[in-house]
Scaffold this motif. Structure first.
Motif, PDB file in Angstrom:
ATOM      1  N   LYS A  85      -3.033   5.575   5.910  1.00  0.00           N
ATOM      2  CA  LYS A  85      -3.084   5.806   4.209  1.00  0.00           C
ATOM      3  C   LYS A  85      -2.511   6.650   4.060  1.00  0.00           C
ATOM      4  O   LYS A  85      -1.820   7.084   2.441  1.00  0.00           O
ATOM      5  N   GLU A  86      -2.269   8.172   4.727  1.00  0.00           N
ATOM      6  CA  GLU A  86      -1.232   9.205   4.726  1.00  0.00           C
ATOM      7  C   GLU A  86       0.569   8.926   4.695  1.00  0.00           C
ATOM      8  O   GLU A  86       1.003  10.176   4.240  1.00  0.00           O
ATOM      9  N   ASN A  87       1.123   8.088   4.853  1.00  0.00           N
ATOM     10  CA  ASN A  87       2.252   7.323   5.292  1.00  0.00           C
ATOM     11  C   ASN A  87       2.710   6.976   4.116  1.00  0.00           C
ATOM     12  O   ASN A  87       3.056   5.759   3.547  1.00  0.00           O
ATOM     13  N   PRO A  88       3.546   7.547   3.361  1.00  0.00           N
ATOM     14  CA  PRO A  88       4.151   7.588   1.973  1.00  0.00           C
ATOM     15  C   PRO A  88       5.046   6.133   1.901  1.00  0.00           C
ATOM     16  O   PRO A  88       4.489   5.735   1.263  1.00  0.00           O
ATOM     17  N   PHE A  89       5.872   6.158   3.256  1.00  0.00           N
ATOM     18  CA  PHE A  89       6.343   4.894   2.946  1.00  0.00           C
ATOM     19  C   PHE A  89       5.675   3.684   3.444  1.00  0.00           C
ATOM     20  O   PHE A  89       5.179   2.890   2.388  1.00  0.00           O
ATOM     21  N   GLU A 109      -1.947   0.599  -7.317  1.00  0.00           N
ATOM     22  CA  GLU A 109      -2.639   1.269  -7.080  1.00  0.00           C
ATOM     23  C   GLU A 109      -2.141   2.618  -5.686  1.00  0.00           C
ATOM     24  O   GLU A 109      -2.019   3.504  -6.039  1.00  0.00           O
ATOM     25  N   HIS A 110      -1.318   1.817  -4.923  1.00  0.00           N
ATOM     26  CA  HIS A 110      -0.710   1.930  -4.161  1.00  0.00           C
ATOM     27  C   HIS A 110       0.246   2.745  -3.890  1.00  0.00           C
ATOM     28  O   HIS A 110       0.581   3.639  -2.891  1.00  0.00           O
ATOM     29  N   MET A 111       1.292   2.075  -4.978  1.00  0.00           N
ATOM     30  CA  MET A 111       1.783   3.041  -4.595  1.00  0.00           C
ATOM     31  C   MET A 111       2.641   3.712  -6.000  1.00  0.00           C
ATOM     32  O   MET A 111       3.115   4.266  -5.364  1.00  0.00           O
ATOM     33  N   LEU A 112       1.267   3.794  -6.305  1.00  0.00           N
ATOM     34  CA  LEU A 112       1.175   5.510  -7.628  1.00  0.00           C
ATOM     35  C   LEU A 112       0.663   6.314  -6.582  1.00  0.00           C
ATOM     36  O   LEU A 112       0.735   7.446  -6.325  1.00  0.00           O
ATOM     37  N   ALA A 113      -0.323   5.745  -5.100  1.00  0.00           N
ATOM     38  CA  ALA A 113      -0.492   6.773  -4.490  1.00  0.00           C
ATOM     39  C   ALA A 113       0.670   7.522  -3.441  1.00  0.00           C
ATOM     40  O   ALA A 113       0.602   8.440  -2.994  1.00  0.00           O
ATOM     41  N   ALA A 114       2.193   6.521  -3.393  1.00  0.00           N
ATOM     42  CA  ALA A 114       2.472   6.928  -2.527  1.00  0.00           C
ATOM     43  C   ALA A 114       3.470   8.015  -3.516  1.00  0.00           C
ATOM     44  O   ALA A 114       4.102   8.654  -2.895  1.00  0.00           O
ATOM     45  N   PHE A 115       3.310   7.579  -5.043  1.00  0.00           N
ATOM     46  CA  PHE A 115       3.975   7.694  -5.652  1.00  0.00           C
ATOM     47  C   PHE A 115       3.932   9.480  -5.148  1.00  0.00           C
ATOM     48  O   PHE A 115       4.270  10.956  -5.602  1.00  0.00           O
ATOM     49  N   GLU A 118       4.676  11.888  -2.376  1.00  0.00           N
ATOM     50  CA  GLU A 118       6.320  11.294  -2.432  1.00  0.00           C
ATOM     51  C   GLU A 118       7.771  10.993  -3.211  1.00  0.00           C
ATOM     52  O   GLU A 118       8.321  11.552  -3.033  1.00  0.00           O
ATOM     53  N   GLY A 119       6.635  11.200  -4.378  1.00  0.00           N
ATOM     54  CA  GLY A 119       7.221  11.320  -5.817  1.00  0.00           C
ATOM     55  C   GLY A 119       8.650   9.953  -5.564  1.00  0.00           C
ATOM     56  O   GLY A 119       8.014   9.313  -5.188  1.00  0.00           O
ATOM     57  N   THR A 120       9.495  10.284  -6.501  1.00  0.00           N
ATOM     58  CA  THR A 120      10.727   8.875  -6.378  1.00  0.00           C
ATOM     59  C   THR A 120      10.776   8.612  -5.289  1.00  0.00           C
ATOM     60  O   THR A 120      11.254   7.454  -5.227  1.00  0.00           O
ATOM     61  N   GLU A 121      11.216   8.981  -4.593  1.00  0.00           N
ATOM     62  CA  GLU A 121      11.703   9.460  -2.624  1.00  0.00           C
ATOM     63  C   GLU A 121      11.595   8.262  -2.090  1.00  0.00           C
ATOM     64  O   GLU A 121      12.502   7.629  -1.549  1.00  0.00           O
ATOM     65  N   PHE A 123      10.712   5.034  -3.160  1.00  0.00           N
ATOM     66  CA  PHE A 123      10.869   3.680  -3.693  1.00  0.00           C
ATOM     67  C   PHE A 123      12.514   3.536  -3.322  1.00  0.00           C
ATOM     68  O   PHE A 123      13.541   4.374  -4.022  1.00  0.00           O
ATOM     69  N   ASP A 124      12.828   2.929  -3.139  1.00  0.00           N
ATOM     70  CA  ASP A 124      14.208   2.280  -2.589  1.00  0.00           C
ATOM     71  C   ASP A 124      14.882   1.401  -3.566  1.00  0.00           C
ATOM     72  O   ASP A 124      15.609   0.713  -3.601  1.00  0.00           O
ATOM     73  N   ASN A 125      13.519   0.746  -4.483  1.00  0.00           N
ATOM     74  CA  ASN A 125      13.696  -0.095  -5.283  1.00  0.00           C
ATOM     75  C   ASN A 125      12.642   0.082  -6.611  1.00  0.00           C
ATOM     76  O   ASN A 125      12.516   0.045  -7.054  1.00  0.00           O
ATOM     77  N   ASP A 126      14.082   1.077  -7.616  1.00  0.00           N
ATOM     78  CA  ASP A 126      13.735   1.058  -8.993  1.00  0.00           C
ATOM     79  C   ASP A 126      12.841  -0.515  -9.204  1.00  0.00           C
ATOM     80  O   ASP A 126      12.252   0.262 -10.872  1.00  0.00           O
ATOM     81  N   LYS A 127      12.759  -1.590  -9.672  1.00  0.00           N
ATOM     82  CA  LYS A 127      11.923  -2.791  -9.699  1.00  0.00           C
ATOM     83  C   LYS A 127      10.299  -2.134  -9.503  1.00  0.00           C
ATOM     84  O   LYS A 127       9.636  -2.325 -10.450  1.00  0.00           O
ATOM     85  N   TYR A 128      10.247  -1.709  -8.139  1.00  0.00           N
ATOM     86  CA  TYR A 128       8.440  -1.297  -8.341  1.00  0.00           C
ATOM     87  C   TYR A 128       8.343  -0.456  -8.817  1.00  0.00           C
ATOM     88  O   TYR A 128       7.474   0.290  -8.663  1.00  0.00           O
ATOM     89  N   LEU A 129       9.272   1.614  -8.695  1.00  0.00           N
ATOM     90  CA  LEU A 129       8.728   2.100  -9.586  1.00  0.00           C
ATOM     91  C   LEU A 129       8.579   1.663 -10.879  1.00  0.00           C
ATOM     92  O   LEU A 129       7.918   2.464 -11.725  1.00  0.00           O
TER      93      LEU A 129
END
Length: 136
Positions: A85-89, A109-115, A118-121, A123-129
Motif C-alpha cells: 500500500k505504500e508503493n506509489p506506483f 481514492e487510490h490515485m489520490l493516495a499515490a499522488f 509521490e506527487g504528479t511524477e 502519473f504517466d498519463n494526464d487522463k488519470y491525474l
C-alpha cells in the motif's frame, strides 16, 4: 532472506528480457517473460521482493494491453497479499485499474493516495491525474 544467486540470475534474466520488450511496446512478449520470472520464484512467494516487482510488471503489461480486469487481479494481489500500500506506483496503477473496471470512486481514492505519496511524477498519463484534479 535472499534467493540463491543462480536462481536470482535466472529470474532477473527473464525480467530484463521482459523489460526490453516492454520498452519496445511488445507488451505480450514482455508479459510472457515476466510470467516465466515469477514462476521461478519459490514458495511462499510472498516472502520474496522479486515477487513484488515481477507481479507489478505482469500487472503493468496487462494494463498496457488494456486488459484491465487481468491487471486489476495482479494489483489487488499486491495491495492485499503483499501489502504494498505504500508503493506509489502500485497504488496509482491499482487506482487506474479500478477506474477502468468501473470502480470510479475507489480508483480515485487510490490515485489520490499515490499522488499524496509521490506527487504528479507517479502519473504517466494526464487522463488519470485529471480524474483527481478536484481532490488535490
Amino acid at each position: 532472506m535472499e534467493l540463491d544467486d543462480e536462481l536470482y540470475a535466472q529470474i532477473t534474466k527473464h525480467s530484463d528480457i521482459g523489460e526490453h520488450y516492454f520498452v519496445e511496446g511488445k507488451f505480450r512478449k514482455a508479459l510472457e517473460e515476466y510470467k516465466k520470472a515469477f514462476e521461478l520464484i519459490p514458495e511462499p512467494k510472498t516472502v520474496w521482493d522479486a515477487s513484488v516487482w515481477t507481479l507489478a510488471a505482469i500487472g503493468d503489461s496487462h494494463f498496457m494491453l488494456k486488459e484491465f480486469v487481468s491487471a486489476l487481479e495482479y494489483f489487488e494481489k499486491l495491495m492485499n497479499e503483499y501489502e504494498e500500500k505504500e508503493n506509489p506506483f502500485i497504488r496509482v496503477r491499482y487506482g487506474e485499474c479500478l477506474y477502468e473496471t468501473g470502480k470510479t470512486e475507489q480508483g480515485r481514492e487510490h490515485m489520490l493516495a499515490a499522488f499524496k505519496m509521490e506527487g504528479t511524477e507517479v502519473f504517466d498519463n494526464d487522463k488519470y491525474l485529471k480524474l483527481i484534479s478536484d481532490l488535490i
